[in-house]
Design an enzyme around this catalytic site. Sequence first.
Site, short mmCIF file in Angstrom:
data_model
loop_
_atom_site.label_atom_id
_atom_site.label_comp_id
_atom_site.label_asym_id
_atom_site.label_seq_id
_atom_site.Cartn_x
_atom_site.Cartn_y
_atom_site.Cartn_z
N ARG A 131 31.35 43.98 47.16
CA ARG A 131 32.32 44.37 46.14
C ARG A 131 31.82 45.61 45.42
NH1 ARG A 131 29.70 43.99 42.18
NH2 ARG A 131 31.35 45.07 41.08
N GLY A 132 32.74 46.18 44.59
CA GLY A 132 32.44 47.46 43.96
C GLY A 132 32.93 48.55 44.91
N ALA A 133 33.67 49.51 44.35
CA ALA A 133 34.39 50.48 45.19
C ALA A 133 33.49 51.27 46.13
CB ALA A 133 35.19 51.42 44.29
N GLY A 134 32.33 51.69 45.65
CA GLY A 134 31.42 52.49 46.49
C GLY A 134 30.85 51.66 47.63
N ARG A 181 41.39 44.69 50.57
CA ARG A 181 41.65 44.74 49.12
C ARG A 181 42.45 46.02 48.86
NH1 ARG A 181 36.81 43.54 45.14
NH2 ARG A 181 38.52 42.94 43.78
N CYS A 191 32.14 45.43 33.57
CA CYS A 191 32.09 45.13 35.00
C CYS A 191 30.73 45.52 35.58
CB CYS A 191 33.24 45.77 35.79
SG CYS A 191 33.43 45.01 37.43
N ASP A 247 37.72 52.36 40.30
CA ASP A 247 38.18 52.00 41.65
C ASP A 247 39.11 53.07 42.20
OD1 ASP A 247 37.44 49.22 40.44
OD2 ASP A 247 37.44 49.06 42.62
N ASN A 258 40.32 50.59 36.92
CA ASN A 258 39.02 49.91 37.00
C ASN A 258 39.22 48.44 36.63
OD1 ASN A 258 36.11 50.09 37.45
ND2 ASN A 258 35.87 49.79 35.25
N LYS A 259 38.14 47.69 36.65
CA LYS A 259 38.19 46.25 36.40
C LYS A 259 39.06 45.89 35.20
CE LYS A 259 36.81 43.65 38.35
NZ LYS A 259 37.71 43.02 39.35
N LYS A 294 36.81 58.57 45.11
CA LYS A 294 37.59 57.54 44.40
C LYS A 294 38.87 58.13 43.81
CE LYS A 294 33.63 54.62 43.59
NZ LYS A 294 32.54 54.33 42.65
C1 RUB Z 1 34.48 46.39 40.64
C2 RUB Z 1 34.82 47.43 39.62
C3 RUB Z 1 33.85 48.56 39.47
C4 RUB Z 1 34.32 49.73 40.37
C5 RUB Z 1 33.26 50.81 40.46
O1 RUB Z 1 35.51 45.45 40.82
O2 RUB Z 1 35.85 47.40 38.97
O3 RUB Z 1 33.81 49.01 38.15
O4 RUB Z 1 34.57 49.26 41.67
O5 RUB Z 1 32.11 50.27 41.06
P1 RUB Z 1 35.30 44.25 41.87
P2 RUB Z 1 31.03 51.19 41.81
O6 RUB Z 1 34.10 43.49 41.43
O7 RUB Z 1 36.56 43.46 41.78
O8 RUB Z 1 35.11 44.89 43.24
O9 RUB Z 1 30.61 52.24 40.82
O10 RUB Z 1 29.93 50.24 42.16
O11 RUB Z 1 31.69 51.79 43.00
#
Ligand code: RUB
Length: 309
Positions: free
Chosen positions: A16-19, A59, A125, A194, A204-205, A230
Amino acid sequence: MIVSETAEKIKKMEIRGAGRIARAAAVALRDHALALRAPSNAAFRQEMEKAAGTLVSTRPTAVSLPNAVHLVMAGLDGAATMEEARVAVVQRADTFIQSSQHAVEKIAEFGARHIRDGDTILTHCNSEVALGCIIAAHRGGKDIEVFATEVRPRNQGHITIKTLNDAGIKTNFIVDSAVRSFINDVDLVIVGADAVSVNGAVVNKIGTSQVAHTAAEARVNVLVAAETYKFAPRTVIGELIQIEERPGSEVLPDEIARTLPNVTVRNPAFDVTPAEFIDLIITEQGAIPPQMAYIIIREYLGWEIKEFQ
Ligand code: RUB
């Protein structure tokens, strides 16, 4: 890892997390291309497209996922043979993974410069780039403190406080609804993204927009850490970013929900923060005001980029 396994892990939020989602998709496509045996170049392409579709459908909100898939899949265009196509996909996937890791480091370096010695930062988040900025400031010798929210319903805040704790950063853990109670103790809000729309709105979250609104009222600056992949190219042509709505059981157990026939549990995973509540977006190309999102889409993603769908 095979494509279906990666897709399942993204769906279940084990990845999880966009990156991280974007890099996992690039790895899955690369490994699939390496392992795939097809009778012809056309069949190879067809199989790769199927895999790309499986990954993108996991997703709907993080635009980094279709952007990464598109970048990798563009390797198939113009490949005369299956071997050329395979090599191109592998090269593009490796390039994306490396440039993503480089972007995370660059954003940490740039973002840390916005954090002053003695600052208290609030994050919501679990964003690797937002945390990267905070950790880089700490490693740079700045004496900082963090407020981290719980992040209902999936508790991503628990991952955040573990990372901050392990980095030796003084951290306060609060429930999401306590943000307004503590905002006057906060100097700066840093969150991830995201998706960033052409009008500078940040997806974002869920809860991010409440945090940003509260910060704006308290005159606390809001920074968004977001790699250029992004940004959402299709918002230029009027497409809206889809907000994922997850099962209600994440919020209220089914056995309780069943006893409340007049109650519907709503569980949007993300929300939209308008540009007016964001001071800067830190990208690996430098910091921009959100109103300049169009320039990032034009300069770094290019008009020709299509999100794979
Ligand atoms: C994760 C979320 C993060 C972004 C950025 O949501 O909202 O703030 O994805 O994350 P989820 P990053 O837990 O539902 O995936 O900076 O790690 O890409």
